[in-house]
Design a protein around this motif. Structure first.
Motif, PDB file in Angstrom:
ATOM      1  N   UNK A 212       0.846  -1.183   0.000  1.00  0.00           N
ATOM      2  CA  UNK A 212       0.000   0.000   0.000  1.00  0.00           C
ATOM      3  C   UNK A 212       0.885   1.237   0.000  1.00  0.00           C
ATOM      4  N   UNK A 213       0.262   2.375  -0.229  1.00  0.00           N
ATOM      5  CA  UNK A 213       1.015   3.626  -0.228  1.00  0.00           C
ATOM      6  C   UNK A 213       1.635   3.843   1.141  1.00  0.00           C
ATOM      7  N   UNK A 214       2.899   4.287   1.202  1.00  0.00           N
ATOM      8  CA  UNK A 214       3.552   4.516   2.491  1.00  0.00           C
ATOM      9  C   UNK A 214       2.782   5.522   3.344  1.00  0.00           C
ATOM     10  N   UNK A 215       2.953   5.406   4.629  1.00  0.00           N
ATOM     11  CA  UNK A 215       2.300   6.347   5.548  1.00  0.00           C
ATOM     12  C   UNK A 215       2.781   7.760   5.263  1.00  0.00           C
ATOM     13  N   UNK A 216       1.856   8.685   5.247  1.00  0.00           N
ATOM     14  CA  UNK A 216       2.196  10.077   4.983  1.00  0.00           C
ATOM     15  C   UNK A 216       2.295  10.420   3.519  1.00  0.00           C
ATOM     16  N   UNK A 217       1.974   9.463   2.639  1.00  0.00           N
ATOM     17  CA  UNK A 217       2.046   9.736   1.212  1.00  0.00           C
ATOM     18  C   UNK A 217       0.961  10.732   0.812  1.00  0.00           C
ATOM     19  N   UNK A 218       1.243  11.548  -0.167  1.00  0.00           N
ATOM     20  CA  UNK A 218       0.332  12.609  -0.579  1.00  0.00           C
ATOM     21  C   UNK A 218      -1.008  12.033  -1.047  1.00  0.00           C
ATOM     22  N   UNK A 222      -4.695  16.480  -1.650  1.00  0.00           N
ATOM     23  CA  UNK A 222      -3.522  17.342  -1.539  1.00  0.00           C
ATOM     24  C   UNK A 222      -2.914  17.645  -2.902  1.00  0.00           C
ATOM     25  N   UNK A 223      -2.918  16.655  -3.788  1.00  0.00           N
ATOM     26  CA  UNK A 223      -2.368  16.888  -5.128  1.00  0.00           C
ATOM     27  C   UNK A 223      -3.143  18.002  -5.833  1.00  0.00           C
ATOM     28  N   UNK A 224      -4.443  18.055  -5.610  1.00  0.00           N
ATOM     29  CA  UNK A 224      -5.269  19.082  -6.260  1.00  0.00           C
ATOM     30  C   UNK A 224      -4.899  20.490  -5.814  1.00  0.00           C
ATOM     31  N   UNK A 225      -4.228  20.604  -4.671  1.00  0.00           N
ATOM     32  CA  UNK A 225      -3.882  21.935  -4.152  1.00  0.00           C
ATOM     33  C   UNK A 225      -2.458  22.352  -4.508  1.00  0.00           C
ATOM     34  N   UNK A 476      -1.035   7.880  -9.044  1.00  0.00           N
ATOM     35  CA  UNK A 476      -1.093   9.021  -9.938  1.00  0.00           C
ATOM     36  C   UNK A 476      -0.222   8.757 -11.166  1.00  0.00           C
ATOM     37  N   UNK A 477      -0.586   9.396 -12.235  1.00  0.00           N
ATOM     38  CA  UNK A 477       0.232   9.364 -13.438  1.00  0.00           C
ATOM     39  C   UNK A 477       0.338  10.776 -13.988  1.00  0.00           C
ATOM     40  N   UNK A 515       5.139  14.352  -2.673  1.00  0.00           N
ATOM     41  CA  UNK A 515       4.789  15.679  -2.175  1.00  0.00           C
ATOM     42  C   UNK A 515       5.241  16.797  -3.118  1.00  0.00           C
ATOM     43  N   UNK A 516       5.982  16.438  -4.156  1.00  0.00           N
ATOM     44  CA  UNK A 516       6.424  17.444  -5.110  1.00  0.00           C
ATOM     45  C   UNK A 516       6.400  16.863  -6.523  1.00  0.00           C
TER      46      UNK A 516
END
Length: 532
Positions: A212-218, A222-225, A476-477, A515-516
């Protein structure tokens, strides 16, 4: 009228001998003097300086007649002569009307015969061309049919193997063993490398499918912002300007590599806003860059360029500089792809010479090179397990090859697509999907379990795809192109965010924990992330 004492013809350029008084054609008497050195009639020694040019017209009367006799004979024999500056007289054969008619008839007959021969040759050439065109058309139809049948058979075989859970690598391994038994090991991977790849595949495949996605992954929200957070300008030279590739360090996320049109690889530290290294050695633009970061070993910087070579630099901890370690000159065409294998012990290159190759990172030797294919390879990606390579071509086709054997495991082509160049590929982290352009202005997500398109995302006629990329979580892609960046959610295929202010973007990278988003545009590296 003068006559040459050698040829008996009226001279075109008359000269007179001061010793014998004879008239000659200049070119003839000069040849005679060169060969013999004497007067041809008297036998006296004669040189070119003994010749005098006669300024005469075509009807000049011989010099030995007195003036009165010359004038009477001139007027009686030539009552209507043209201006003295006229051309020399015609030859004797062309001085009468019957002779002229005969010459004209001969010329006409020769012209008619030549035209007839040309018509025969023209008709023969047309027939040969028609036969050649029919033969070429028939051969093209047969080849096209055979290619369709072959691709259909490969697709059917891949579907059967996927349905039955049979890995295509098993058959390939047997082929490798047969090649080794026959002594033809030149194109086969060494057994110790195959063992490393098998071990890596088993270790990674056991965890990645359920990961699964790591803890704290975006998150999607959040990506929308995301907004622009940092811009690093004026990288590389202004002429020729532009960057072609980008790689961000996994161990030190503030450091990144860029390859430019100026033939240089730059290592930059975002935290200090300084260029750490400008690595030279390419003679044409740099197409791809990559890090090799492995615990217990020095960091390697790799690059592949349009000059057909790949270069490797190693970090020297004592001097804190990057030292050239190797130059790879395996390929005969421009290098279009560069990836480091998950084992961290080998890396792969793809080229426009229709081959790809594998090289060790311990001694930088080539361990495998594929046989030339049908199409030039224009992009390269490696499966997260390390067992498969995806190779894009200039004919819309994508080949999926087994790394261990080099065999083609599958070949996929967008349906009803006009030929275009597949310039970028990306596997999802779970290994089930492959992201690739299916036209210059749209992308497709291929389901590798069914070898079919799961979804297609049109981007607009004005959008030209330059790079496609899955993030580490496979949630995401991203698509980079002529109109900026667009980020979509996997499975729902919703567009989460777009950054059009970047203009023409050549490469894109997802940052740590998603996150970036990093991108290269012109001479700038732009970064988007969460608002402050």
């Amino acid at each position: 009228m003068f006559f040459c004492s050698i040829s008996g013809e009226p001279p075109q350029d008359p000269v007179i001998s001061t010793k014998s008084g004879q008239v000659y054609e200049r070119r003839l008497i000069l040849k005679y003097i060169t060969d013999n050195g004497t007067d041809p009639l008297t036998g006296e020694k004669l040189e070119e300086s003994d010749l005098l040019t006669i300024k005469a017209t075509a009807y000049t009367v011989p010099f030995f007649l007195n003036a009165a006799i010359r004038r009477i004979q001139f007027e009686l024999a030539n009552p209507c002569l043209p201006d003295p500056k006229t051309a020399p007289p015609r030859p004797a054969a062309a001085t009468s009307t019957p002779a002229l008619l005969h010459m004209l008839q001969n010329e006409w007959d020769a012209l008619v015969l030549e035209v007839f021969a040309l018509k025969q040759q023209y008709n023969s050439t047309r027939q040969e061309l028609s036969y050649a065109l029919y033969a070429q058309d028939a051969a093209s139809r047969v080849i096209a049919r055979l290619i369709r049948e072959r691709d259909a058979a490969r697709e059917a075989l891949a579907n059967v193997q996927a349905t039955m859970g049979i890995a295509p690598a098993s058959g390939a391994a047997e082929d490798v063993e047969m090649a080794e038994e026959n002594g033809a090991q030149e194109g086969a991977l060494p057994k110790e490398i195959v063992d490393q790849i098998d071990e890596t595949q088993q270790n990674l495949s056991a965890t990645r499918k359920k990961r699964k996605a790591p803890a704290g992954y975006t998150s999607t929200a959040e990506v929308k912002t995301f907004v622009a957070t940092h811009t690093i300008p004026s990288l590389h030279s202004a002429s020729p300007a532009g960057m072609t590739s980008l790689a961000v360090s996994r161990l030190n996320p503030s450091q990144f590599l860029t390859g430019g049109n100026d033939k240089i690889v730059q290592l930059y530290d975002r935290s200090t806003d300084k260029v750490l290294a400008s690595l030279k050695g390419h003679t044409k633009k740099v197409n791809q860059v990559a890090f090799r970061e492995h615990e217990g070993e020095s960091t390697l910087v790799l690059s592949a360029g349009a000059d057909k070579i790949a270069k490797i630099w190693a970090h020297d901890s004592a001097s804190n500089e990057y030292i050239p370690k190797a130059t790879i000159r395996t390929h005969k065409g421009e290098l279009t792809g560069l990836v480091v294998h998950p084992t961290n012990s080998i890396f792969a290159l793809s080229s426009l010479d229709k081959t790809y190759s594998l090289h060790e990172l311990s001694n930088f030797t080539q361990v495998y090179r594929s046989a030339p294919g049908e199409d030039a390879f224009t992009s390269l990606a490696i499966h997260p397990d390390g067992a498969l390579l995806a190779l894009g071509t200039a004919s819309s086709k994508i080949q999926i090859c087994d790394v261990r054997s080099g065999n083609i495991a599958a070949s996929i082509t967008p349906p009803d697509a006009s030929p275009f160049t597949v310039n970028s590929l990306s596997f999802s982290e779970n290994g089930y999907h492959l992201l690739a352009p299916d036209s210059p202005s749209s992308v497709a997500i291929w389901d590798l379990r069914k070898m079919k398109t799961a979804h297609t995302i049109p981007l607009g006629e004005g959008f030209k795809v330059n790079k496609v990329l899955y993030d580490y979580s496979a949630q995401y892609l991203g698509v980079a192109g002529s109109e900026g960046i667009r980020v979509f959610a996997h499975k729902s295929w919703d567009e989460l965010v777009r950054f059009e202010e970047a203009g023409d973007v050549s490469d894109i990278v997802f940052g740590e924990q998603g996150k970036e988003i990093w991108a290269t545009s012109g001479r700038e590296v732009r970064i988007w992330g969460l608002p402050a």
